[in-house]
Write a protein that holds these residues in place. Sequence first.
Motif, PDB file in Angstrom:
ATOM      1  N   ALA A 163      -0.355   6.877   7.520  1.00 27.35           N
ATOM      2  CA  ALA A 163       0.728   6.980   8.507  1.00 27.35           C
ATOM      3  C   ALA A 163       0.182   7.138   9.913  1.00 27.35           C
ATOM      4  N   ARG A 164      -1.028   7.636  10.055  1.00 25.31           N
ATOM      5  CA  ARG A 164      -1.646   7.733  11.378  1.00 25.31           C
ATOM      6  C   ARG A 164      -1.877   6.351  11.974  1.00 25.31           C
ATOM      7  N   ILE A 165      -2.073   5.348  11.115  1.00 23.02           N
ATOM      8  CA  ILE A 165      -2.244   3.970  11.609  1.00 23.02           C
ATOM      9  C   ILE A 165      -0.879   3.421  12.015  1.00 23.02           C
ATOM     10  N   ASP A 166       0.034   3.369  11.091  1.00 20.61           N
ATOM     11  CA  ASP A 166       1.435   3.009  11.353  1.00 20.61           C
ATOM     12  C   ASP A 166       2.198   3.162  10.047  1.00 20.61           C
ATOM     13  N   ILE A 167       3.518   3.120  10.151  1.00 23.92           N
ATOM     14  CA  ILE A 167       4.391   3.212   8.981  1.00 23.92           C
ATOM     15  C   ILE A 167       5.224   1.940   8.930  1.00 23.92           C
ATOM     16  N   PRO A 168       5.162   1.181   7.828  1.00 27.17           N
ATOM     17  CA  PRO A 168       5.997  -0.033   7.748  1.00 27.17           C
ATOM     18  C   PRO A 168       7.473   0.349   7.790  1.00 27.17           C
ATOM     19  N   PRO A 169       8.283  -0.304   8.620  1.00 24.93           N
ATOM     20  CA  PRO A 169       9.699   0.065   8.751  1.00 24.93           C
ATOM     21  C   PRO A 169      10.457   0.119   7.432  1.00 24.93           C
ATOM     22  N   LEU A 170      10.125  -0.778   6.500  1.00 24.24           N
ATOM     23  CA  LEU A 170      10.835  -0.811   5.221  1.00 24.24           C
ATOM     24  C   LEU A 170      10.594   0.453   4.411  1.00 24.24           C
ATOM     25  N   LEU A 204       0.828  -1.204   0.000  1.00 22.27           N
ATOM     26  CA  LEU A 204       0.000   0.000   0.000  1.00 22.27           C
ATOM     27  C   LEU A 204       0.866   1.260   0.000  1.00 22.27           C
ATOM     28  N   PHE A 205       1.850   1.313   0.885  1.00 22.93           N
ATOM     29  CA  PHE A 205       2.704   2.498   0.954  1.00 22.93           C
ATOM     30  C   PHE A 205       3.550   2.657  -0.312  1.00 22.93           C
ATOM     31  N   ASP A 206       3.968   1.533  -0.880  1.00 22.58           N
ATOM     32  CA  ASP A 206       4.747   1.597  -2.114  1.00 22.58           C
ATOM     33  C   ASP A 206       3.933   2.276  -3.220  1.00 22.58           C
ATOM     34  N   ARG A 207       2.682   1.910  -3.332  1.00 27.53           N
ATOM     35  CA  ARG A 207       1.828   2.504  -4.364  1.00 27.53           C
ATOM     36  C   ARG A 207       1.527   3.966  -4.061  1.00 27.53           C
ATOM     37  N   LEU A 208       1.281   4.275  -2.801  1.00 26.27           N
ATOM     38  CA  LEU A 208       0.991   5.663  -2.435  1.00 26.27           C
ATOM     39  C   LEU A 208       2.199   6.568  -2.673  1.00 26.27           C
ATOM     40  N   GLY A 215      11.795   5.657   5.461  1.00 21.33           N
ATOM     41  CA  GLY A 215      12.591   6.765   4.953  1.00 21.33           C
ATOM     42  C   GLY A 215      11.828   7.628   3.975  1.00 21.33           C
ATOM     43  N   LEU A 216      11.233   7.015   2.954  1.00 17.70           N
ATOM     44  CA  LEU A 216      10.478   7.769   1.949  1.00 17.70           C
ATOM     45  C   LEU A 216       9.204   8.359   2.537  1.00 17.70           C
ATOM     46  N   THR A 217       8.583   7.629   3.463  1.00 18.00           N
ATOM     47  CA  THR A 217       7.345   8.135   4.069  1.00 18.00           C
ATOM     48  C   THR A 217       7.623   9.391   4.886  1.00 18.00           C
ATOM     49  N   TRP A 218       8.690   9.392   5.651  1.00 18.56           N
ATOM     50  CA  TRP A 218       9.054  10.596   6.401  1.00 18.56           C
ATOM     51  C   TRP A 218       9.269  11.780   5.460  1.00 18.56           C
TER      52      TRP A 218
END
Length: 874
Positions: free
Chosen positions: A447-454, A428-432, A457-460
């Motif tokens: 991200a309010r739910i959680d952020i996958p550790p992998l 999901l995060f990869d696509r977003l 970096g990009l999510t931050w």
Amino acid sequence: MFPLKDAEMGAFTFFASALPHDVCGSNGLPLTPNSIKILGRFQILKTITHPRLCQYVDISRGKHERLVVVAEHCEHSLEDLLRERKPVSCSTVLCIAFEVLQGLQYMNKHGIVHRALSPHNILLDRKGHIKLAKFGLYHMTAHGDDVDFPIGYPSYLAPEVIAQGIFKTTDHMPSKKPLPSGPKSDVWSLGIILFELCVGRKLFQSLDISERLKFLLTLDCVDDTLIVLAEEHGCLDIIKEIFYDFHSYELMKDKVFSEVSPLYTPFTKPAGLFSSSLRCADLTLPEDISQLCKDINNDYLAERSIEEVYYLWCLAGGDLEKELVNKEIIRSKPPICTLPNFLFEDGESFGQGRDRSSLLDDTTVTLSLCQLRNRLKDVGGEAFYPLLEDDQSNLPHSNSNNELSAAATLPLIIREKDTEYQLNRIILFDRLLKAYPYKKNQIWKEARIDIPPLMRGLTWAALLGVEGAIHAKYDAIDKDTPIPTDRQIEVDIPRCHQYDELLSSPEGHAKFRRVLKAWVVSHPDLVYWQGLDSLCAPFLYLNFNNEALAYACMSAFIPKYLYNFFLKDNSHVIQEYLTVFSQMIAFHDPELSNHLNEIGFIPDLYAIPWFLPYVFPLHKIFHLWDTLLLGNSSFPFCIGVAILQQLRDRLLANGFNECILLFSDLPEIDIERCVRESINLFCWTPKSATYRQHAQPPKPTSDSSGVRSSAPYFSAECPDPPKTDLSRESILLNDLKSEVSPRISAEDLIDLCELTVTGHFKTPTKKTKSSKPKLLVVDIRNSEDFIRGHISGSINIPFSAAFTAEGELTQGPYTAMLQNFKGKVIVIVGHVAKHTAEFAAHLVKMKYPRICILDGGINKIKPTGLLTVPSPQI
């Protein structure tokens, strides 16, 4: 990263050279273990991706300087062709040569030399295409300096490499140090391998090692010998070109490959997330997207990147050391068998000889994916292609949907270890992120739910709003010219998170220096303060191979959360921050605030490092900042109060000296609880209560009416609000320090009262009476002024008669009302700021939480038309 496709993952192991324990470096610190150096250099290899190269995935460090490397692997190699002892056709040899040269050219472009090229390191995928393996061994070991075995195989090493012998940097004076091998040595090795393929046998197979070396050192006859043999086997053209054109890029343009080269499309690395190139330039979609999930036999896992597959393999119970033990690559020995060699006086020796395990075992163990596939057997194909829009009514459901819903409610540390849950979150995060910045709001919600550790970096970076061609900006900064700050940076880096293997490596130190120096140089109005290195550490760790992104994230983080903290004279900024933090303690925990003030344990003594929220180990910082980046600049206050509340009982039971000792070595903090309580505190804190004059000015919004955004009041989603006529006014620092409770703005009071403003501001209405009141307004003016006009729902407690001489609240009809509202927000309103501050301080002394003062007093509310008068008595 390329998809896994038909490839497999493999692991091989070797030992780094051990260093003496009693030797220190020039800086007086212990020498960095060679295994740490190798681990740091390895990281860049993960970024070198090409269809002709086996993708490096990970490296782990074990006991006694053992290192285990994980990389893409194929079961077959050119060694299998040589075992058949049959000459390979010239057309096949040409294709092999061209594909190897493609890989070598790409390596050389990135400054990498293979040096260990041999038939068993030239792998063949299932379609028969070339994959070069172990091409990073020479680079990661500093050209062989950090290991006790030579890099390369005598039969395939170039004569000049053999002639210079095995050397280590420590064995030679710098002026006499031989040059490391260059691209020419790989071309020589390739020529020997191609010749062997043409003749169908090993060239030096019948010679022992010493004879091979003597033969290769007779440089005058090697060329002639090979040319004669090549002519006999009909491969003269190929061998002549290889041995006389010593550069891969020149060879690929040679006429001998004129028929082969058109068969290959030049490789272009896909554009990254933060790039000036179009990421969707080559985007293709199937005609019917719904058909993506229909094929029940499709191997969806193979479509994911090898990095993701390895990460999930580890979560599913994968153990590198166990895999190597099972294949007897790692053999345990009883302690008695590991005793060193002991020499008696008469010359007789007793004990172990040289430990052969320190030499390189070339075996690569294939990592089985059976356990991972079994773990994911119930995951439907739709999980690999999640829809990003809200309408998912027609989406087929996985058998494990209920399990995923249950997993989402589990503690974060358990969710991060759940293979199936992480698979769904990663995809999901990869696509977003690939749709960033278009999907920025949805990234924030997920991200309010959680952020996958992998994907952290990009999510931050997305949460911080990083955009644009960040690499060009970073590359344009002068990071080489000496500046006065260099000395302080050099001193700080060896003390910054050095328990971490990555950041403690020489590569980590070098990247630290560059990123920190880039920030100092590009912010001439600011200065380097101690602690900036620790602030940089999380961003550098997550973006170790992307310094530009680490720099961009840090540059976005500092103005948002630490605006003006790095001024040359930041005393006024620090003092304001400490004062607001002290008011936050009184607001949320008056009992603790009273105690700390009584013993003189003020925030100046312990809280300054909390403004730069890096006082925890990296793994705790990650979880803390996952939430911090969702909030505005006031969230660090809530983190500080949450930390104090975890230590509350110990603080209340101790005096000044004991509290100092407690914070000199901060006890273990439950970060998940800290995050949970920080969010709760944040939601209970009015936005303007943490107003700071020296905070970053709010960015203009699309709303030009002068009224603040209508985003949810108690929400991390709200940014710092823009300034309006009803906003808080700046006051002198001494005045701020004199007040125990925070001030809130008129607009916050209106929001909390659930009223809408009239006249110049908005239309007059009041929201439904059925909704629960969020606060109590206490008007401390005299009764005459109160009757002339007051805020609807407020109670009147005149200041002049509110408290007894002992400081107790005078009993009256309002006493019960105050008790009923204890724990909710209580706003003190009056004429005179001094009176409202004193009244609020009295309530704090009486342990009333969430006490605040209306900034500007009743006069701020008068223009809004919200003041009411009592109905006349009939």
